[in-house]
Design a protein around this motif. Structure first.
Motif, PDB file in Angstrom:
ATOM      1  N   GLN A 172      82.243 -83.231   5.635  1.00  0.00           N
ATOM      2  CA  GLN A 172      82.682 -84.607   5.926  1.00  0.00           C
ATOM      3  C   GLN A 172      81.607 -85.597   5.485  1.00  0.00           C
ATOM      4  N   LEU A 216      82.264 -75.987  10.558  1.00  0.00           N
ATOM      5  CA  LEU A 216      82.737 -74.606  10.493  1.00  0.00           C
ATOM      6  C   LEU A 216      84.222 -74.468  10.830  1.00  0.00           C
ATOM      7  N   ALA A 219      73.199 -74.253  16.786  1.00  0.00           N
ATOM      8  CA  ALA A 219      73.450 -74.026  18.217  1.00  0.00           C
ATOM      9  C   ALA A 219      72.120 -73.846  18.951  1.00  0.00           C
ATOM     10  N   GLU A 221      71.138 -80.438  12.532  1.00  0.00           N
ATOM     11  CA  GLU A 221      71.615 -81.212  13.686  1.00  0.00           C
ATOM     12  C   GLU A 221      71.432 -80.386  14.951  1.00  0.00           C
ATOM     13  N   TRP A 250      86.881 -90.701  10.125  1.00  0.00           N
ATOM     14  CA  TRP A 250      88.086 -90.619   9.316  1.00  0.00           C
ATOM     15  C   TRP A 250      88.265 -91.841   8.419  1.00  0.00           C
TER      16      TRP A 250
END
Ligand code: C2E
Ligand code: MG
Ligand code: MG
Ligand code: MG
Length: 296
Positions: free
Chosen positions: A45, A62, A121, A151, A260
């Motif tokens: 994105q 993912l 994670a 991130e 978006w």
């Protein structure tokens, strides 16, 4: 009667627990097979400058391609993978795949700069060999660390703040970027932020859902932006869907946005076309191309 009622409840409860255990076992079995078969995909994105919508980065997100062709979104399987520990193996696959993409883009874009963001994670970040493994993947794939942004969520940093700060410092030394994901949704971010040498805050999309001026959420976004400025951090605002939101955020001086309005998560080839076109001065407009699952 009371006794049999209690027994009935126990039976119901046990049945529910049993069903839950079966479901968990099934997803664990399926996830193991998915790791084995590399049934995962990354969709990308765009992240843009709010001032002129130049595409400067992508976030790798993912997806799990089920045997029947369905795309499973992360919220449907990452919590389970975090519980059963498979998130570490999955995360390694994600990192390797994202680094492969970054190496390919770098070769094709001819020196033009970009970032590829990868979600890490908490459990993955806390592996004692996390940095060594990352270095091995960078070497193996030929990715330039300067193209990679990790991130992390606030909770990843909270378990052992001193250790987290040292790891982040090492990552920065290697040339990677590190951002705090879902900023504002965790605990005591502020106290530790000044000791955490990250370079970007990603403001969670839950803060920008207000559709009218004067809402308290906009004041919070403003305060977070000022904090980032004081600490000399970049700000990426997540989940921008409307021109109204974009206007408010521009007014506050937020640097970067994702949502978006600029583009949905998309296949690698579409993402590459978008960043290559942006190099020629094209700007991100509208939701852009996307696959079925990301359309909704
Ligand atoms: P995230 O890192 O905060 O990623 C942003 C999520 O917001 C993505 O959901 C993205 O598709 C969605 N999003 C982006 N723009 C908009 C918008 O304008 N409106 C709305 N409603 N949503 C938007 P996605 O892909 O379903 O991922 C959900 C979460 O799953 C991610 O949140 C991240 O925490 C986690 N995740 C995704 N990929 C990975 C991964 O490779 N590893 C790990 N550990 N976690 C991942
Ligand atoms: Mg993220
Ligand atoms: Mg996020
Ligand atoms: Mg978020």
């Amino acid at each position: 009667a009371a006794k049999s009622k209690g027994a009935g409840r126990t039976a119901l409860f046990t049945a529910a627990m049993h069903a839950e255990a079966v479901r968990r076992f099934e997803i664990e079995t399926d996830l193991r097979a998915a790791i084995e078969d590399e049934a995962f995909e990354l969709h990308y994105q765009p992240i843009v400058t709010l001032a002129d919508r130049a595409v400067v980065a992508f976030e790798a997100l993912l997806r799990w391609r089920r045997a029947d062709g369905r795309l499973e979104m992360p919220d449907a399987f990452i919590p389970a993978a975090e519980k059963n520990g498979l998130i570490v193996a999955i995360g390694t696959w994600v990192l390797r795949e994202a680094c492969r993409t970054a190496a390919r883009w770098r070769a094709q874009l001819g020196g033009r700069h970009f970032h590829l963001s990868v979600n890490i994670a908490p459990q993955q970040f806390q592996q004692p060999n996390f940095t060594d493994q990352l270095c091995a993947i960078l070497l193996e794939t030929g990715a330039d660390p300067r193209n990679i942004c990790l991130e992390l969520t606030e909770s990843a940093a909270m378990v052992n703040p001193a250790h987290a700060a040292a790891t982040v410092a090492r990552l920065r030394q290697l040339g990677l970027r590190v951002s705090v994901d879902d900023f504002g949704t965790g605990y005591s971010a502020l106290a530790h932020l000044q000791h955490m040498p990250v370079d970007t805050l990603k403001i969670d999309r839950s803060f920008i859902t207000a559709q009218q001026a004067g809402n308290a959420d906009w004041a919070i976004v403003g305060a977070m932006t000022q904090l980032a400025e004081a600490l000399q951090l970049n700000v990426v605002v997540e989940g921008i869907e409307s021109d109204y939101q974009l206007g408010e955020l521009e007014r506050m001086g937020c640097g970067y946005g994702q949502g978006w309005l600029f583009g949905r998560p998309m296949a690698e080839a579409d993402a590459y076309r978008m960043i290559a076109a942006s190099a020629d001065g094209t700007r991100a407009e509208g939701a852009g191309p996307a696959d079925g699952a990301d359309q909704s």
